[in-house]
Scaffold this motif. Structure first.
Motif, PDB file in Angstrom:
ATOM      1  N   TRP A  51       2.183  11.476   3.303  1.00 12.45           N
ATOM      2  CA  TRP A  51       0.864  10.891   3.556  1.00 12.45           C
ATOM      3  C   TRP A  51       0.408  11.284   4.957  1.00 12.45           C
ATOM      4  CZ3 TRP A  51       1.671   6.799   7.220  1.00 12.45           C
ATOM      5  CH2 TRP A  51       2.982   6.311   7.271  1.00 12.45           C
ATOM      6  N   TYR A  84      11.591   4.472   2.903  1.00 15.80           N
ATOM      7  CA  TYR A  84      11.214   5.285   1.744  1.00 15.80           C
ATOM      8  C   TYR A  84       9.906   6.023   2.012  1.00 15.80           C
ATOM      9  CZ  TYR A  84      10.179   6.582  -3.073  1.00 15.80           C
ATOM     10  OH  TYR A  84       9.900   7.282  -4.211  1.00 15.80           O
ATOM     11  N   ALA A  85       8.941   5.267   2.532  1.00 16.06           N
ATOM     12  CA  ALA A  85       7.640   5.877   2.789  1.00 16.06           C
ATOM     13  C   ALA A  85       7.735   6.965   3.862  1.00 16.06           C
ATOM     14  CB  ALA A  85       6.636   4.815   3.226  1.00 16.06           C
ATOM     15  N   PHE A  86       8.640   6.800   4.818  1.00 15.31           N
ATOM     16  CA  PHE A  86       8.777   7.788   5.885  1.00 15.31           C
ATOM     17  C   PHE A  86       9.603   8.999   5.464  1.00 15.31           C
ATOM     18  CE2 PHE A  86       8.004   4.245   9.084  1.00 15.31           C
ATOM     19  CZ  PHE A  86       6.744   4.692   9.390  1.00 15.31           C
ATOM     20  N   HIS A 115       6.642   5.474  -7.634  1.00 14.33           N
ATOM     21  CA  HIS A 115       7.471   5.367  -6.439  1.00 14.33           C
ATOM     22  C   HIS A 115       8.324   4.108  -6.470  1.00 14.33           C
ATOM     23  CE1 HIS A 115       6.551   8.838  -4.170  1.00 14.33           C
ATOM     24  NE2 HIS A 115       5.236   8.636  -4.184  1.00 14.33           N
ATOM     25  N   TRP A 116       7.714   3.031  -6.974  1.00 13.94           N
ATOM     26  CA  TRP A 116       8.460   1.769  -7.028  1.00 13.94           C
ATOM     27  C   TRP A 116       9.696   1.919  -7.882  1.00 13.94           C
ATOM     28  CZ3 TRP A 116       7.209  -1.698  -3.606  1.00 13.94           C
ATOM     29  CH2 TRP A 116       5.907  -1.720  -3.111  1.00 13.94           C
ATOM     30  N   LEU A 139      12.285   4.150  -6.104  1.00 13.45           N
ATOM     31  CA  LEU A 139      12.949   3.403  -5.034  1.00 13.45           C
ATOM     32  C   LEU A 139      13.968   2.417  -5.601  1.00 13.45           C
ATOM     33  CD1 LEU A 139      13.321   2.514  -2.125  1.00 13.45           C
ATOM     34  CD2 LEU A 139      11.356   1.022  -2.354  1.00 13.45           C
ATOM     35  N   ILE A 188      14.780   0.896  10.238  1.00 14.67           N
ATOM     36  CA  ILE A 188      13.993   1.884   9.502  1.00 14.67           C
ATOM     37  C   ILE A 188      14.593   3.264   9.720  1.00 14.67           C
ATOM     38  CG2 ILE A 188      11.742   3.018   9.348  1.00 14.67           C
ATOM     39  CD1 ILE A 188      10.448   0.389  10.130  1.00 14.67           C
ATOM     40  N   GLY A 195       8.392  -4.655   8.653  1.00 16.77           N
ATOM     41  CA  GLY A 195       9.059  -3.443   9.105  1.00 16.77           C
ATOM     42  C   GLY A 195      10.534  -3.635   9.405  1.00 16.77           C
ATOM     43  N   GLY A 226       3.014  -4.337  10.879  1.00 22.30           N
ATOM     44  CA  GLY A 226       3.903  -4.874  11.909  1.00 22.30           C
ATOM     45  C   GLY A 226       3.779  -4.094  13.202  1.00 22.30           C
ATOM     46  N   LEU A 227       3.716  -2.778  13.072  1.00 27.85           N
ATOM     47  CA  LEU A 227       3.592  -1.916  14.247  1.00 27.85           C
ATOM     48  C   LEU A 227       2.309  -2.247  15.000  1.00 27.85           C
ATOM     49  CD1 LEU A 227       4.847   0.614  15.655  1.00 27.85           C
ATOM     50  CD2 LEU A 227       3.314   1.989  14.251  1.00 27.85           C
ATOM     51  N   LEU A 269      11.378  -0.327   2.308  1.00 29.73           N
ATOM     52  CA  LEU A 269      10.078   0.235   1.927  1.00 29.73           C
ATOM     53  C   LEU A 269       9.601   1.262   2.946  1.00 29.73           C
ATOM     54  CD1 LEU A 269       8.029  -2.866   0.713  1.00 29.73           C
ATOM     55  CD2 LEU A 269       8.909  -0.970  -0.648  1.00 29.73           C
ATOM     56  N   ALA A 270       9.703   0.890   4.224  1.00 30.08           N
ATOM     57  CA  ALA A 270       9.210   1.788   5.266  1.00 30.08           C
ATOM     58  C   ALA A 270      10.030   3.069   5.294  1.00 30.08           C
ATOM     59  CB  ALA A 270       9.258   1.083   6.622  1.00 30.08           C
ATOM     60  N   MET A 292       3.354   1.636   0.697  1.00 23.86           N
ATOM     61  CA  MET A 292       4.714   1.117   0.855  1.00 23.86           C
ATOM     62  C   MET A 292       5.071   0.911   2.313  1.00 23.86           C
ATOM     63  SD  MET A 292       6.691   3.333  -1.924  1.00 23.86           S
ATOM     64  CE  MET A 292       7.937   2.356  -2.702  1.00 23.86           C
ATOM     65  N   ALA A 293       4.464   1.733   3.140  1.00 21.34           N
ATOM     66  CA  ALA A 293       4.724   1.554   4.570  1.00 21.34           C
ATOM     67  C   ALA A 293       3.796   0.493   5.154  1.00 21.34           C
ATOM     68  CB  ALA A 293       4.539   2.871   5.293  1.00 21.34           C
ATOM     69  N   THR A 294       2.958  -0.089   4.276  1.00 19.69           N
ATOM     70  CA  THR A 294       1.956  -1.046   4.776  1.00 19.69           C
ATOM     71  C   THR A 294       2.566  -2.157   5.644  1.00 19.69           C
ATOM     72  OG1 THR A 294       0.854  -0.626   2.707  1.00 19.69           O
ATOM     73  CG2 THR A 294      -0.081  -2.331   4.105  1.00 19.69           C
ATOM     74  N   PRO A 295       3.625  -2.839   5.176  1.00 24.40           N
ATOM     75  CA  PRO A 295       4.166  -3.898   6.043  1.00 24.40           C
ATOM     76  C   PRO A 295       4.587  -3.355   7.405  1.00 24.40           C
ATOM     77  CG  PRO A 295       5.213  -3.950   3.878  1.00 24.40           C
ATOM     78  CD  PRO A 295       4.368  -2.720   3.919  1.00 24.40           C
ATOM     79  N   ALA A 296       5.242  -2.194   7.396  1.00 25.04           N
ATOM     80  CA  ALA A 296       5.725  -1.640   8.662  1.00 25.04           C
ATOM     81  C   ALA A 296       4.563  -1.243   9.567  1.00 25.04           C
ATOM     82  CB  ALA A 296       6.626  -0.439   8.398  1.00 25.04           C
ATOM     83  N   ILE A 297       3.514  -0.671   8.961  1.00 25.40           N
ATOM     84  CA  ILE A 297       2.362  -0.260   9.779  1.00 25.40           C
ATOM     85  C   ILE A 297       1.652  -1.496  10.334  1.00 25.40           C
ATOM     86  CG2 ILE A 297       0.121   0.888   9.749  1.00 25.40           C
ATOM     87  CD1 ILE A 297       1.310   2.816   7.670  1.00 25.40           C
ATOM     88  N   VAL A 356       3.008   7.916  12.804  1.00 25.21           N
ATOM     89  CA  VAL A 356       3.393   6.509  12.674  1.00 25.21           C
ATOM     90  C   VAL A 356       4.898   6.355  12.887  1.00 25.21           C
ATOM     91  CG1 VAL A 356       3.498   4.532  11.106  1.00 25.21           C
ATOM     92  CG2 VAL A 356       1.471   5.988  11.138  1.00 25.21           C
TER      93      VAL A 356
END
Lengths: 280, 310
Positions: free
Chosen positions: B133, B126-128, B212-213, B216, B187, B181, A8-9, B123-124, A1-6, B139
């Motif tokens: 992980w 939520y993941a954070f 998770h989807w 969320l 975020i 992001g 992008g980073l 999304l980010a 889920m963080a894939t786009p943000a990662i 990150v």
């Protein structure tokens, strides 16, 4: 889920950051291919008079605009914190200038500070004060930017206002029982309790001031090099001179200076920032 | 941080009346006079401050309605002697610079960037905040660090990269990053919001086999709606005001956004202040409307400063 943000980073930040370091060691005009020249760009920086000049302009602006901005915002916040009618309206009005597009702000201030027909000079004349050349006067162009900057401190004022409202009333009651007047309460309660937020605003303010660009880009031309902000010089080298390597080296220098200034600010904070949790 | 409520609670438990500052106690005439003077000063300062905020804008609007002959009149007139809409028509309906075109360009970018930002920052965040992980904190720290690095540092490599893929003078460099992001600050803001939601909700749903989807979409998202609105509004303002991005990446006048387009007005019209002010009024008007429409979320959102509180 963080894939786009990662992604992008990595793609829009980490890789470019690494590339910037590499590019700063090259001689690269966009159309030609890059040529590795080691530290030559950095050596050139030290003998480039415009680097010193533009750094001076930027420091001067930061030195004037950051403290005045923080004091202005603080005063605004304390005023808005008073219980009054139409409080929300005043908050909105004080905040409004800070979210207007910078280009429009610059255009209207150019007109307000016009030497011959501007409202400000007409006002000065009316009350018998000497008129000023503002943006056209090399000595006044930076102070004029500082004035313009003060018009937009409402954003920081809202941060201070929220922090001020977060201070427990019991602290003021206790201070008042001990016989503290308004000024002593401000010194002994408000200022220490706001100091972490002041630190935050200071750091953000310094970083932002060091990156000033649009003002110089849109107004600076009339006053020679007196509004040559560092980022404006970098922009000119990169996009008008096409010297990508040299511009990257300049960016590294700015990064380094910003880091040092931030570090110094944080270091100094143990002397003047008060953290409630540490006291307990 | 909860001290006021706490004291209140203690007073209730002890059967005491809620604590209030003793207003009525010992008010002599001297105190009364001082009180009235104090209030008058506060209102006077508030009004002076509001005038300082509004006068430049009033002057802008006033100039935009003035005929050429009146613009340079000394002493200046506050209210135009004769209102003319001529300069609005000329500034906004002209084809060079083409304000309407700038407006549509900006709105397309707004749409692309707001949707991308909302989706991917949600999304980010939520993941954070709600998924464990490896490397998560690292990150997240790196994401926050991007806010401290001057934009100039990555500017040159990004520009070179975009020009290598032939994307200069397109909307790609401005819009695409929003889909990856949506910016560290957004975020951070959404994550702060999500941290306040008790984990019990997710755990209960997870027991029932929810993904998770699902969590969320149906549990977290409805609860962070106010924060999403704040993100959307500030993204709107940010895109509307962005000057540097369009300046670097958009080269032909037809692709300009409003903020960048205003510089063409300045170049074209020079010191024709009524025209320039008409274009400026049109540029700031959407922001003014947004601010007054969404006062509450904007004022509250502007308070959410990263980190240092609490």
């Amino acid at each position: 889920m963080a894939t786009p943000a990662i992604l992008g980073l990595v793609v829009f930040f980490v890789l470019p950051l690494g590339a910037a370091v590499v590019i700063s060691f090259t001689d690269w005009g966009l159309l030609s291919s890059p040529e590795f020249i080691g530290l030559d760009n950095y050596r050139a920086i030290f003998s480039d008079p415009l680097v010193g000049k533009s750094l001076g302009v930027t420091f001067y602006f930061a030195l004037l605009s950051v403290p005045t901005g923080i004091i202005g915002a603080l005063l605004m916040a304390l005023l808005l914190n008073q219980k009054t009618r139409f409080n929300r309206l005043f908050v909105v009005l004080f905040y409004l200038p800070s979210i207007l597009p910078v280009v429009a702000v610059i255009v209207v201030w150019l007109w307000l500070l016009d030497p011959s027909y501007g409202l400000v000079n007409q006002g000065l004349e009316k009350v018998g004060l000497p008129t000023l050349d503002w943006f056209s006067d090399p000595n006044l162009v930076i102070p004029s930017f500082v004035l313009m900057n003060l018009w937009g401190v409402g954003g920081s004022a809202l941060i201070f206002l929220a922090a001020r409202r977060g201070i427990s009333p019991t602290l003021y009651e206790a201070a008042s029982l001990d016989g503290a007047g308004p000024w002593q309460q401000f010194k002994a309660v408000t200022l220490p309790m706001l100091s972490p937020v002041i630190l935050f605003t200071l750091v953000i303010g310094i970083i932002a001031a060091m990156q000033t660009f649009a003002q110089g880009f849109l107004i600076g031309s009339g006053s020679g090099q007196s509004a040559l902000f560092f980022n404006l010089y970098l922009y000119q080298r990169a996009f008008q001179g096409g010297q990508m390597g040299y511009a990257s080296a300049l960016a590294m220098l700015l990064f380094f200076i910003t880091l040092i200034l931030t570090a110094i600010t944080f270091r100094s904070s143990s002397l003047w920032v008060f953290y409630e949790s540490r006291q307990k | 941080m909860t001290t006021p409520e706490l004291t209140q609670g203690v007073h209730e438990v002890a059967g005491l009346p809620p604590q209030r500052p003793t207003r009525k106690a010992r008010r002599s005439t001297g105190d009364l006079v001082r009180h009235i003077l104090g209030r008058a000063t506060i209102y006077a300062l508030l009004i002076i401050g509001s005038l300082a905020a509004l006068l430049p804008l009033f002057w802008m609007v006033s100039t935009s309605f003035k005929a050429n002959s009146e613009v340079f009149k000394i002493p200046a007139t506050w209210i135009p002697e004769q209102f003319t809409f001529e300069y609005y028509a000329e500034a906004l309906l002209g084809t060079s610079p083409n304000f309407i075109r700038f407006f549509f360009n900006t709105m397309i970018l707004e749409l692309l960037i707001i949707v991308g930002t909302l989706l991917t920052s949600l999304l980010a965040a939520y993941a954070f905040s709600r998924v464990q992980w490896r490397g998560r904190d690292l990150v997240f720290g790196a994401t926050l660090a991007t806010m401290m690095v001057p934009f100039a540092v990555t500017l040159v490599p990004l520009f070179i990269g975009w020009s290598k893929v032939g994307a200069i003078d397109t909307f790609w460099p401005l819009a695409l990053p929003a889909w990856f992001g949506g910016g560290a600050f957004n975020i951070f803001l959404l994550r702060q919001f999500m941290m306040q939601i008790p984990k019990d909700f997710d755990e209960a749903a997870q027991m029932d086999g929810a993904s998770h989807w699902y969590i969320l979409r149906y549990i977290i998202m409805p609860m962070v709606k106010p924060a999403l609105l704040v993100v959307a509004i500030f993204t709107f303002i940010g895109v509307w005001n962005d000057f540097l991005g369009p300046l670097i990446y958009l080269t032909s006048n037809d692709n300009y956004t409003i903020a960048l387009g205003l510089t063409s007005f300045k170049q074209t019209y020079g010191t024709q202040w009524n025209l320039l002010m008409a274009a400026s009024v049109a540029t700031i008007l959407p922001i003014v409307i947004v601010l007054f429409t969404f006062q509450k979320p904007i004022i509250e959102g502007a308070n959410l400063n990263p980190g240092l509180k609490g």
